[in-house]
Design a protein around this motif. Structure first.
Motif, mmCIF file in Angstrom:
data_model
loop_
_atom_site.group_PDB
_atom_site.id
_atom_site.type_symbol
_atom_site.label_atom_id
_atom_site.label_comp_id
_atom_site.label_asym_id
_atom_site.label_seq_id
_atom_site.Cartn_x
_atom_site.Cartn_y
_atom_site.Cartn_z
ATOM 1 N N ASP A 19 0.880 -1.167 0.000
ATOM 2 C CA ASP A 19 0.000 0.000 0.000
ATOM 3 C C ASP A 19 0.918 1.219 0.000
ATOM 4 O O ASP A 19 1.569 1.516 0.997
ATOM 5 C CB ASP A 19 -0.907 -0.002 1.225
ATOM 6 N N LEU A 20 0.993 1.885 -1.128
ATOM 7 C CA LEU A 20 1.928 2.997 -1.301
ATOM 8 C C LEU A 20 1.244 4.358 -1.192
ATOM 9 O O LEU A 20 1.809 5.376 -1.576
ATOM 10 C CB LEU A 20 2.637 2.870 -2.651
ATOM 11 N N ALA A 21 0.013 4.380 -0.655
ATOM 12 C CA ALA A 21 -0.765 5.621 -0.600
ATOM 13 C C ALA A 21 -0.315 6.565 0.512
ATOM 14 O O ALA A 21 -0.721 7.720 0.525
ATOM 15 C CB ALA A 21 -2.245 5.291 -0.434
ATOM 16 N N HIS A 22 0.511 6.095 1.397
ATOM 17 C CA HIS A 22 0.921 6.912 2.545
ATOM 18 C C HIS A 22 2.414 7.212 2.474
ATOM 19 O O HIS A 22 3.145 6.618 1.683
ATOM 20 C CB HIS A 22 0.584 6.182 3.844
ATOM 21 N N GLU A 23 2.854 8.108 3.323
ATOM 22 C CA GLU A 23 4.273 8.474 3.348
ATOM 23 C C GLU A 23 5.146 7.261 3.623
ATOM 24 O O GLU A 23 6.182 7.067 3.002
ATOM 25 C CB GLU A 23 4.501 9.543 4.416
ATOM 26 N N GLN A 24 4.699 6.419 4.565
ATOM 27 C CA GLN A 24 5.413 5.182 4.892
ATOM 28 C C GLN A 24 4.638 4.014 4.279
ATOM 29 O O GLN A 24 3.515 3.736 4.686
ATOM 30 C CB GLN A 24 5.517 5.011 6.415
ATOM 31 N N PRO A 25 5.192 3.310 3.292
ATOM 32 C CA PRO A 25 4.469 2.192 2.663
ATOM 33 C C PRO A 25 4.163 1.080 3.665
ATOM 34 O O PRO A 25 4.927 0.838 4.597
ATOM 35 C CB PRO A 25 5.438 1.677 1.606
ATOM 36 N N PHE A 26 3.020 0.430 3.473
ATOM 37 C CA PHE A 26 2.654 -0.751 4.251
ATOM 38 C C PHE A 26 2.871 -1.958 3.349
ATOM 39 O O PHE A 26 2.375 -1.991 2.216
ATOM 40 C CB PHE A 26 1.192 -0.684 4.698
ATOM 41 N N SER A 44 15.634 -19.771 -15.966
ATOM 42 C CA SER A 44 14.452 -19.809 -15.113
ATOM 43 C C SER A 44 14.191 -18.452 -14.477
ATOM 44 O O SER A 44 15.111 -17.730 -14.113
ATOM 45 C CB SER A 44 14.644 -20.858 -14.014
ATOM 46 N N MET A 45 12.924 -18.108 -14.335
ATOM 47 C CA MET A 45 12.528 -16.858 -13.681
ATOM 48 C C MET A 45 12.320 -17.061 -12.174
ATOM 49 O O MET A 45 11.955 -16.142 -11.476
ATOM 50 C CB MET A 45 11.239 -16.323 -14.308
ATOM 51 N N ARG A 46 12.575 -18.272 -11.682
ATOM 52 C CA ARG A 46 12.380 -18.558 -10.273
ATOM 53 C C ARG A 46 13.460 -17.876 -9.436
ATOM 54 O O ARG A 46 14.605 -17.788 -9.834
ATOM 55 C CB ARG A 46 12.438 -20.059 -10.025
ATOM 56 N N GLN A 47 13.038 -17.415 -8.275
ATOM 57 C CA GLN A 47 13.983 -16.852 -7.321
ATOM 58 C C GLN A 47 13.406 -16.993 -5.923
ATOM 59 O O GLN A 47 12.208 -17.183 -5.759
ATOM 60 C CB GLN A 47 14.288 -15.398 -7.642
ATOM 61 N N THR A 48 14.261 -16.921 -4.942
ATOM 62 C CA THR A 48 13.778 -17.010 -3.576
ATOM 63 C C THR A 48 13.120 -15.683 -3.203
ATOM 64 O O THR A 48 13.369 -14.646 -3.811
ATOM 65 C CB THR A 48 14.918 -17.322 -2.582
ATOM 66 N N CYS A 49 12.286 -15.757 -2.201
ATOM 67 C CA CYS A 49 11.566 -14.573 -1.747
ATOM 68 C C CYS A 49 12.538 -13.474 -1.304
ATOM 69 O O CYS A 49 12.355 -12.306 -1.635
ATOM 70 C CB CYS A 49 10.647 -14.983 -0.602
ATOM 71 N N ASP A 50 13.570 -13.843 -0.576
ATOM 72 C CA ASP A 50 14.520 -12.833 -0.104
ATOM 73 C C ASP A 50 15.288 -12.203 -1.261
ATOM 74 O O ASP A 50 15.599 -11.014 -1.223
ATOM 75 C CB ASP A 50 15.469 -13.395 0.958
ATOM 76 N N GLN A 51 15.567 -12.956 -2.316
ATOM 77 C CA GLN A 51 16.224 -12.375 -3.494
ATOM 78 C C GLN A 51 15.317 -11.333 -4.148
ATOM 79 O O GLN A 51 15.772 -10.267 -4.541
ATOM 80 C CB GLN A 51 16.567 -13.455 -4.525
ATOM 81 N N TYR A 52 14.043 -11.662 -4.255
ATOM 82 C CA TYR A 52 13.093 -10.744 -4.876
ATOM 83 C C TYR A 52 12.963 -9.466 -4.042
ATOM 84 O O TYR A 52 13.008 -8.357 -4.574
ATOM 85 C CB TYR A 52 11.726 -11.411 -5.048
ATOM 86 N N ASP A 60 12.022 -4.354 5.119
ATOM 87 C CA ASP A 60 11.067 -4.469 6.216
ATOM 88 C C ASP A 60 9.712 -4.904 5.688
ATOM 89 O O ASP A 60 9.240 -4.398 4.673
ATOM 90 C CB ASP A 60 10.891 -3.129 6.939
ATOM 91 N N ILE A 61 9.086 -5.828 6.392
ATOM 92 C CA ILE A 61 7.742 -6.290 6.102
ATOM 93 C C ILE A 61 6.889 -5.971 7.321
ATOM 94 O O ILE A 61 7.287 -6.241 8.459
ATOM 95 C CB ILE A 61 7.732 -7.819 5.835
ATOM 96 N N ASP A 62 5.713 -5.381 7.105
ATOM 97 C CA ASP A 62 4.837 -5.016 8.218
ATOM 98 C C ASP A 62 3.981 -6.176 8.701
ATOM 99 O O ASP A 62 3.670 -6.274 9.888
ATOM 100 C CB ASP A 62 3.935 -3.846 7.807
ATOM 101 N N LEU A 63 3.584 -7.040 7.787
ATOM 102 C CA LEU A 63 2.729 -8.170 8.146
ATOM 103 C C LEU A 63 3.130 -9.372 7.313
ATOM 104 O O LEU A 63 3.283 -9.261 6.093
ATOM 105 C CB LEU A 63 1.259 -7.817 7.883
ATOM 106 N N LEU A 64 3.293 -10.495 7.968
ATOM 107 C CA LEU A 64 3.642 -11.742 7.291
ATOM 108 C C LEU A 64 2.538 -12.754 7.554
ATOM 109 O O LEU A 64 2.151 -12.978 8.704
ATOM 110 C CB LEU A 64 4.975 -12.280 7.811
ATOM 111 N N VAL A 65 2.021 -13.355 6.474
ATOM 112 C CA VAL A 65 0.969 -14.364 6.586
ATOM 113 C C VAL A 65 1.504 -15.668 6.007
ATOM 114 O O VAL A 65 1.957 -15.702 4.865
ATOM 115 C CB VAL A 65 -0.299 -13.940 5.808
ATOM 116 N N ILE A 66 1.476 -16.717 6.794
ATOM 117 C CA ILE A 66 1.833 -18.053 6.327
ATOM 118 C C ILE A 66 0.524 -18.828 6.247
ATOM 119 O O ILE A 66 -0.155 -19.017 7.255
ATOM 120 C CB ILE A 66 2.830 -18.752 7.287
ATOM 121 N N THR A 67 0.165 -19.259 5.030
ATOM 122 C CA THR A 67 -1.143 -19.877 4.841
ATOM 123 C C THR A 67 -1.251 -21.253 5.471
ATOM 124 O O THR A 67 -2.307 -21.614 5.972
ATOM 125 C CB THR A 67 -1.504 -19.964 3.345
#
Length: 81
Positions: A19-26, A44-52, A60-67
């Protein structure tokens, strides 16, 4: 502005929602894939999440969801956070 990234992490997907609508992205990350995944070829276009995340200069990630607790959904957790 809402930006959604679908990250190709091999057996599953990882989704980054920004969410980039605020000064600090969420930023919310859904699943992390498996950090030990193998690419099928050099093209291959595959990459690890941390590489991406690093390629976007995101540290920084504000919220992490593991399904659910399968390795292809949480295996990259330690490197992603």
């Amino acid at each position: 502005m809402l930006r959604i990234h679908f990250i190709n992490v091999a057996d599953g997907d990882s989704i980054l929602i920004e969410d980039l609508a605020h000064e600090q992205p969420f930023r919310m990350l859904v699943d992390t894939g498996n950090a030990q995944m193998k690419t099928s070829s050099a093209a291959s276009m595959r990459q690890t999440c941390d590489q991406y995340l690093s390629s976007l200069n995101i540290h920084d990630i504000d919220l992490l969801v593991i399904t659910h607790l399968h390795l292809d959904h949480f295996g990259g957790l330690q490197k992603a956070i």
